[in-house]
Design a protein around this motif. Structure first.
Motif, short mmCIF file in Angstrom:
data_model
loop_
_atom_site.label_atom_id
_atom_site.label_comp_id
_atom_site.label_asym_id
_atom_site.label_seq_id
_atom_site.Cartn_x
_atom_site.Cartn_y
_atom_site.Cartn_z
N ARG A 169 -20.16 14.07 -19.35
CA ARG A 169 -21.44 14.17 -18.63
C ARG A 169 -21.62 15.59 -18.07
NH1 ARG A 169 -20.73 10.07 -15.46
NH2 ARG A 169 -19.95 11.23 -13.66
N GLU A 170 -20.56 16.16 -17.53
CA GLU A 170 -20.69 17.48 -16.90
C GLU A 170 -20.86 18.59 -17.93
OE1 GLU A 170 -17.58 18.20 -14.10
OE2 GLU A 170 -18.24 16.61 -12.74
N VAL A 171 -20.15 18.51 -19.06
CA VAL A 171 -20.32 19.57 -20.05
C VAL A 171 -21.69 19.46 -20.70
CG1 VAL A 171 -19.32 18.41 -22.08
CG2 VAL A 171 -19.12 20.88 -21.83
N ALA A 172 -22.19 18.24 -20.92
CA ALA A 172 -23.54 18.08 -21.46
C ALA A 172 -24.58 18.59 -20.47
CB ALA A 172 -23.80 16.61 -21.80
N THR A 173 -24.37 18.32 -19.19
CA THR A 173 -25.30 18.81 -18.17
C THR A 173 -25.33 20.34 -18.16
OG1 THR A 173 -24.97 16.85 -16.79
CG2 THR A 173 -25.80 18.82 -15.69
N TYR A 174 -24.16 20.96 -18.31
CA TYR A 174 -24.11 22.43 -18.36
C TYR A 174 -24.91 22.95 -19.55
CZ TYR A 174 -22.43 27.11 -19.25
OH TYR A 174 -22.38 28.47 -19.51
N VAL A 175 -24.75 22.33 -20.71
CA VAL A 175 -25.49 22.76 -21.90
C VAL A 175 -26.99 22.58 -21.68
CG1 VAL A 175 -25.91 22.23 -24.33
CG2 VAL A 175 -23.57 22.36 -23.48
N LEU A 176 -27.38 21.46 -21.10
CA LEU A 176 -28.80 21.22 -20.81
C LEU A 176 -29.34 22.24 -19.81
CD1 LEU A 176 -28.54 17.35 -20.57
CD2 LEU A 176 -29.99 18.57 -22.21
N ASP A 177 -28.52 22.59 -18.83
CA ASP A 177 -28.94 23.58 -17.83
C ASP A 177 -29.18 24.96 -18.44
OD1 ASP A 177 -28.88 21.71 -15.84
OD2 ASP A 177 -26.94 22.33 -15.01
N GLN A 178 -28.60 25.22 -19.60
CA GLN A 178 -28.85 26.49 -20.29
C GLN A 178 -30.19 26.49 -21.01
OE1 GLN A 178 -26.56 28.99 -19.66
NE2 GLN A 178 -25.93 27.26 -18.36
N GLY A 179 -30.87 25.34 -21.01
CA GLY A 179 -32.20 25.26 -21.60
C GLY A 179 -32.27 24.55 -22.93
N HIS A 180 -31.17 24.01 -23.41
CA HIS A 180 -31.17 23.32 -24.71
C HIS A 180 -31.85 21.96 -24.58
CE1 HIS A 180 -28.57 26.20 -26.80
NE2 HIS A 180 -27.93 26.33 -25.64
N ARG A 331 -17.05 29.16 -21.26
CA ARG A 331 -16.66 30.38 -21.97
C ARG A 331 -17.85 30.89 -22.78
NH1 ARG A 331 -11.84 27.15 -22.94
NH2 ARG A 331 -10.30 27.64 -21.34
N GLU A 332 -17.57 31.44 -23.96
CA GLU A 332 -18.59 32.21 -24.67
C GLU A 332 -19.39 31.42 -25.71
OE1 GLU A 332 -16.03 35.00 -26.47
OE2 GLU A 332 -15.47 36.00 -24.59
N SER A 333 -19.00 30.19 -26.02
CA SER A 333 -19.62 29.48 -27.14
C SER A 333 -20.93 28.78 -26.79
CB SER A 333 -18.63 28.46 -27.73
OG SER A 333 -18.39 27.42 -26.80
N VAL A 334 -21.33 28.85 -25.53
CA VAL A 334 -22.60 28.24 -25.11
C VAL A 334 -23.44 29.32 -24.42
CG1 VAL A 334 -23.73 26.52 -23.65
CG2 VAL A 334 -21.62 25.93 -24.85
N ARG A 335 -24.69 29.45 -24.84
CA ARG A 335 -25.63 30.36 -24.20
C ARG A 335 -27.02 29.76 -24.35
NH1 ARG A 335 -26.24 35.84 -27.68
NH2 ARG A 335 -28.13 35.99 -26.41
N PRO A 336 -28.01 30.26 -23.61
CA PRO A 336 -29.37 29.72 -23.75
C PRO A 336 -29.88 29.88 -25.17
CG PRO A 336 -29.19 31.01 -21.74
CD PRO A 336 -27.92 31.24 -22.51
N PRO A 337 -30.72 28.94 -25.63
CA PRO A 337 -31.25 29.04 -27.00
C PRO A 337 -32.21 30.22 -27.12
CG PRO A 337 -32.34 27.27 -25.82
CD PRO A 337 -31.23 27.76 -24.91
N ARG A 338 -32.32 30.71 -28.35
CA ARG A 338 -33.25 31.81 -28.57
C ARG A 338 -34.69 31.35 -28.40
NH1 ARG A 338 -32.05 34.78 -34.08
NH2 ARG A 338 -31.99 32.66 -34.89
#
Length: 338
Positions: A169-180, A331-338
Motif C-alpha cells: 500500500r505504501e509503495v503504491a501510494t508513493y508511486v501515485l504521489d509522483q503523479g502516475h 531510489r532512482e527507478s520511480v519518477r513523475p511521468p513525462r
C-alpha cells in the motif's frame, strides 16, 4: 501470583534493539557495537533476566537437529532468511538440515515424506506453493513447525511474517504521489499469502487515490525474473499512448526481469516507465537505476523463526506469531511521468 519471567524479547524492547542483537550478546555469536552491547547488558541487569536454562540445554545437546524447507536458494530473499535461521541455530549448536524442493507440490510432498523418516526436533517451513504437504502437517502433529514469510489457510501454525499489505500500500501510494495514473501490477503466485496481501495493498492504494482497482491490469507472475520479463512483453505490445507509466512488481526479481526487457527494447527506466519492487534484495541497490522497493528484514525473519522453533522445542507456551515491520526504500527507478 508469581511474576512472569522476563524474556529475551523483553530485554530487546527495553534496550531498543532486535532480539537477534540480544542473542548475539548472550552467546557472543555475532558483532555488536559497544554502545548497543552496553544497553543490552543494562537491560539484563535491570530486568533480572536469566537465559532459559532448558534452552541452554539445547546448546549442550550434541544431536539436536531441525529442518529448514525453502523453495529456492537462487532467490536472495530466501537465502537471507536461511542465513538468519543458520545464525540462530549455530548460536545453540543446533544442526540445520536444508531441504530445497523445486517449488512444486509434488516435490514438496516427496521431500516432506523423506523428512518424516528422519529424526528432527522441528521444522521451519517456507512454502513456495501456498499449501502445505500432508506429510509436513503430520509432522506438526508430533513436533513443532514454524512458518516463515507465509500463512497457510486452514493450518493453525505459528508464523513469523512481515506486513506485506502495508508495504504494498505504501509503495503504491508513493508511486501515485509522483503523479502516475496509468499503472499495472505484476502479481505473485495467486495461491501464496504474500502475493494476496501485496495485491490487496496495491488495490487499497488505488482505491484511496480514486482509481477503480479493477481498472488496473494485473499481469501474472511467479516471483521469478522470467515472469517479470513476460509482463514487460505484454506491456510493450500495447500502443504507446495506452502503456502504463508505472509498473508495480510484487517482488524484486520480477522487477529486475521487467527492467531488463524494457531497456532491451529501447525504453528508459524511469524516464519512459517507472518500476517498483518488493523485498529490497541486495542486488536491487546495484542496478542502474537503483530499484525503489519495500524492504523486508529477511535475515531477522529467519532468525526469529528459528528462535521461535527452539522455544517450542523447549516446551515454552508463549505465542510465537510475529509480524515484522517493512520500510519503503525510495531510489532512482520511480519518477513523475513525462
Amino acid at each position: 501470583m508469581s511474576r512472569r519471567r522476563p524474556t529475551m524479547k523483553d530485554v530487546a524492547e527495553h534496550a531498543n534493539v532486535s532480539v537477534s542483537t540480544v542473542s548475539y550478546v548472550l552467546n557472543d555469536s555475532g558483532p555488536v557495537a559497544q554502545e548497543r552491547r552496553n544497553r543490552v547488558l543494562d537491560a539484563i541487569r535491570l530486568l533480572d533476566y536469566s537465559p532459559n536454562q532448558s534452552a541452554r540445554s539445547l546448546k549442550r545437546r550434541s544431536a539436536s537437529t531441525v529442518a529448514m524447507v525453502v523453495p529456492d536458494l537462487t532467490n536472495q530473499f530466501f537465502a537471507l532468511v536461511t542465513e538468519g535461521v543458520q545464525r540462530a541455530a549455530s548460536s545453540l549448536d543446533v544442526l540445520v538440515v536444508l531441504i530445497v524442493p523445486d517449488g512444486t507440490e509434488a516435490a514438496e510432498e516427496k521431500q516432506a515424506k523423506l523428512l518424516r523418516s528422519q529424526r528432527v526436533d522441528g521444522v521451519i517451513y517456507l512454502s513456495g506453493t501456498g499449501s502445505m504437504p500432508a506429510s509436513i502437517y503430520d509432522l506438526a502433529r508430533s513436533g513443532p513447525v514454524v512458518l516463515v514469510d507465509e500463512q497457510i489457510p486452514g493450518r493453525d501454525l505459528p508464523a513469523v511474517i512481515c506486513d506485506s499489505r502495508r508495504g504494498a500500500r505504501e509503495v503504491a501510494t508513493y508511486v501515485l504521489d509522483q503523479g502516475h495514473r496509468r499503472l499495472a501490477v505484476v502479481g505473485g503466485p495467486p495461491a501464496l499469502w504474500t502475493a494476496q496481501q501485496r495485491l490487496a495493498g496495491y488495490r487499497e492504494a488505488f482505491a484511496w487515490a480514486g482509481i477503480d482497482p479493477d481498472s488496473v491490469p494485473v499481469y501474472p507472475g511467479d516471483y521469478r525474473e522470467e515472469s517479470g520479463a513476460a509482463a514487460a512483453d505484454t506491456l510493450l505490445a500495447l500502443p504507446e499512448a495506452e502503456r502504463p507509466t508505472a509498473l508495480l512488481c510484487a517482488n524484486d526479481l520480477m522487477a529486475i526481469g521487467a527492467i531488463e526487457r524494457l531497456t532491451g527494447h529501447g525504453l528508459s527506466v524511469p524516464r519512459d516507465i517507472s518500476v517498483a519492487g518488493f523485498d529490497d534484495l541486495p542486488v536491487s541497490r546495484m542496478l542502474t537505476p537503483k530499484l525503489t522497493s519495500v524492504r523486508q528484514p529477511a535475515h531477522e525473519m529467519g532468525y526469529r523463526a528459528a528462535m521461535a522453533l527452539f522455544r517450542l522445542i523447549d516446551g515454552e507456551s508463549e505465542t510465537v506469531d510475529e509480524q515484522l515491520p517493512v520500510t519503503i526504500q525510495i531510489r532512482e527507478s520511480v519518477r513523475p511521468p513525462r
